[in-house]
Scaffold this motif. Structure first.
Motif, short mmCIF file in Angstrom:
data_model
loop_
_atom_site.label_atom_id
_atom_site.label_comp_id
_atom_site.label_asym_id
_atom_site.label_seq_id
_atom_site.Cartn_x
_atom_site.Cartn_y
_atom_site.Cartn_z
N MET A 146 0.82 -1.20 0.00
CA MET A 146 0.00 0.00 0.00
C MET A 146 0.86 1.26 0.00
O MET A 146 0.50 2.28 -0.58
CB MET A 146 -0.96 -0.01 1.19
N LEU A 147 2.03 1.19 0.65
CA LEU A 147 2.92 2.34 0.64
C LEU A 147 3.39 2.66 -0.78
O LEU A 147 3.44 3.83 -1.18
CB LEU A 147 4.12 2.09 1.56
N SER A 148 3.73 1.63 -1.55
CA SER A 148 4.20 1.88 -2.92
C SER A 148 3.10 2.51 -3.76
O SER A 148 3.36 3.38 -4.59
CB SER A 148 4.68 0.57 -3.56
N SER A 149 1.86 2.09 -3.53
CA SER A 149 0.73 2.69 -4.25
C SER A 149 0.56 4.15 -3.86
O SER A 149 0.35 5.02 -4.71
CB SER A 149 -0.55 1.91 -3.95
N SER A 150 0.67 4.44 -2.55
CA SER A 150 0.54 5.83 -2.08
C SER A 150 1.64 6.71 -2.66
O SER A 150 1.40 7.86 -3.03
CB SER A 150 0.57 5.86 -0.56
N VAL A 151 2.85 6.18 -2.72
CA VAL A 151 3.96 6.93 -3.30
C VAL A 151 3.70 7.19 -4.78
O VAL A 151 3.88 8.30 -5.28
CB VAL A 151 5.29 6.18 -3.11
N LYS A 175 -1.40 -6.54 -2.69
CA LYS A 175 -0.81 -6.15 -3.97
C LYS A 175 -1.90 -5.75 -4.96
O LYS A 175 -1.77 -4.76 -5.69
CB LYS A 175 0.04 -7.30 -4.53
N VAL A 176 -2.99 -6.52 -4.98
CA VAL A 176 -4.11 -6.19 -5.85
C VAL A 176 -4.76 -4.88 -5.42
O VAL A 176 -5.08 -4.02 -6.25
CB VAL A 176 -5.14 -7.34 -5.85
N GLU A 177 -4.94 -4.69 -4.11
CA GLU A 177 -5.54 -3.45 -3.62
C GLU A 177 -4.67 -2.25 -3.96
O GLU A 177 -5.18 -1.19 -4.36
CB GLU A 177 -5.76 -3.55 -2.12
N GLY A 178 -3.36 -2.39 -3.82
CA GLY A 178 -2.47 -1.29 -4.15
C GLY A 178 -2.50 -0.96 -5.63
O GLY A 178 -2.54 0.21 -6.01
N ALA A 179 -2.50 -1.99 -6.47
CA ALA A 179 -2.57 -1.77 -7.91
C ALA A 179 -3.89 -1.12 -8.31
O ALA A 179 -3.94 -0.23 -9.17
CB ALA A 179 -2.38 -3.09 -8.65
N ARG A 180 -4.97 -1.57 -7.68
CA ARG A 180 -6.28 -0.99 -7.99
C ARG A 180 -6.34 0.48 -7.57
O ARG A 180 -6.87 1.32 -8.30
CB ARG A 180 -7.38 -1.79 -7.26
N ASP A 181 -5.78 0.79 -6.40
CA ASP A 181 -5.76 2.20 -5.96
C ASP A 181 -5.05 3.06 -7.00
O ASP A 181 -5.50 4.17 -7.33
CB ASP A 181 -5.05 2.32 -4.61
N ALA A 182 -3.91 2.58 -7.50
CA ALA A 182 -3.19 3.34 -8.51
C ALA A 182 -4.03 3.50 -9.77
O ALA A 182 -4.12 4.60 -10.34
CB ALA A 182 -1.87 2.66 -8.84
N SER A 183 -4.67 2.42 -10.21
CA SER A 183 -5.47 2.49 -11.44
C SER A 183 -6.65 3.44 -11.30
O SER A 183 -7.07 4.06 -12.27
CB SER A 183 -5.94 1.09 -11.84
N GLU A 184 -7.17 3.56 -10.09
CA GLU A 184 -8.28 4.49 -9.86
C GLU A 184 -7.82 5.95 -9.93
O GLU A 184 -8.66 6.86 -10.02
CB GLU A 184 -8.93 4.21 -8.52
N HIS A 185 -6.53 6.17 -9.89
CA HIS A 185 -5.97 7.51 -10.06
C HIS A 185 -5.35 7.69 -11.45
O HIS A 185 -4.53 8.58 -11.68
CB HIS A 185 -4.92 7.80 -8.98
N GLY A 186 -5.74 6.80 -12.37
CA GLY A 186 -5.29 6.94 -13.75
C GLY A 186 -3.92 6.38 -14.03
O GLY A 186 -3.35 6.64 -15.10
N ILE A 187 -3.37 5.61 -13.10
CA ILE A 187 -2.02 5.07 -13.26
C ILE A 187 -2.09 3.59 -13.61
O ILE A 187 -2.61 2.80 -12.83
CB ILE A 187 -1.20 5.25 -11.96
#
Length: 279
Positions: A165-170, A232-244
């Motif tokens: 989750m930290l990597s997603s936040s970064v 890992k899936v949650e972090g990736a999804r968070d990024a994708s929800e921000h257009g990444i």
């Protein structure tokens, strides 16, 4: 399951990933340690070789690296059955981990920098601004930032997130173009591929996210339970929800980051869900 995500969406997202100028790469503990949970020099050097492939393309790379606890265990030989023991081991292992990164990147005449964070640093506006300014300066200098959870003071993160989750936040906070999570499994599967011979790799996650959540929710602590593939899936999804765009891929795959940078089909890709891939 990839049939519920349009082929065109997958192709366009892989091209977005290939075109990314600023990338966060997260390396999990299993991507850096051996079967005895000791730091594996060959795995670390392979990771640095893969990162160098991106740097040689002129891309900006931010590495989020786990492995301090494993490196500490290898140095002092004590177990980490409690959170307190894990915290203590991390303080031993972090310096060893950074020493090895420094040595490995020096093969390419690259300079690295260490940043230790907790979620509180990212949630506090002033501290986050300082962090972001530091990252921007390091990248401007051509230095590779290496970020890890500050395990000496973190507790919940040790139990659960392993930097996912930290990597997603970064990635979200410093406006990167791609998040890549490297792990010991080459993508997201319909079951645990280590124990289920019928498990199939999911090529892409987009509108099928709900179904993917259901599949990974019933797993065990082997890697398909809470704190494993789920975060890992949650972090990736968070990024994708921000257009990444985000990719979960196997760290042991040959030239894994080079293949991503050339638009190849690698791991499981997460489709941006906020309209970024629309015309």
């Amino acid at each position: 399951m990839s049939e519920v995500v349009a082929t065109e969406e997958i192709t366009r997202t892989r091209q977005l990933a290939a075109d990314a100028d600023r990338i966060v790469v997260k390396a999990g503990t299993n991507s850096l340690t051996d079967d005895g949970s000791n730091l594996d020099d060959d795995k670390l050097d392979k990771l640095v070789d893969d990162l160098e492939a991106l740097l040689e393309r002129g891309k900006e790379v931010i590495l989020v690296s786990s492995g301090a606890i494993g490196a500490g265990k290898g140095r002092v030989g004590y177990p980490h059955e409690t959170v307190e023991e894990s915290q203590a081991l991390s303080t031993v292992g972090q310096s060893h981990l950074m020493r090895r990164y420094t040595e490995s990147f020096e093969r390419y005449d690259r300079t690295v920098a260490q940043i230790l964070l907790t979620d509180h640093d990212l949630e506090n506006p002033e501290r986050f601004t300082n962090f972001r300014n530091t990252i921007e300066t390091l990248l401007e200098w051509g230095v590779v930032p290496i970020i890890n959870e500050n395990d000496a003071v973190a507790t919940e993160e040790i139990r659960i997130g392993d930097n996912d989750m930290l990597s997603s936040s970064v990635a979200i906070g410093v406006d990167v173009d791609l998040l890549v999570t490297l792990t010991d499994v080459d993508g997201v599967y319909t079951g645990n591929p280590k124990s289920d011979p019928d498990a199939e790799r999911i090529e892409a996650v987009g509108r099928n996210y709900g179904r993917v959540q259901e599949l990974i929710a019933g797993g065990s602590s082997e890697g398909y339970g809470f704190g494993g593939i789920r975060t890992k899936v949650e972090g990736a999804r968070d990024a994708s929800e921000h257009g990444i765009p985000a990719i979960i891929a196997g760290s042991a795959e040959p030239d894994v980051l080079e293949r991503i940078a050339t638009g190849k089909s690698v791991g499981t890709i997460f489709i941006p869900v906020n309209g970024v891939i629309d015309d």
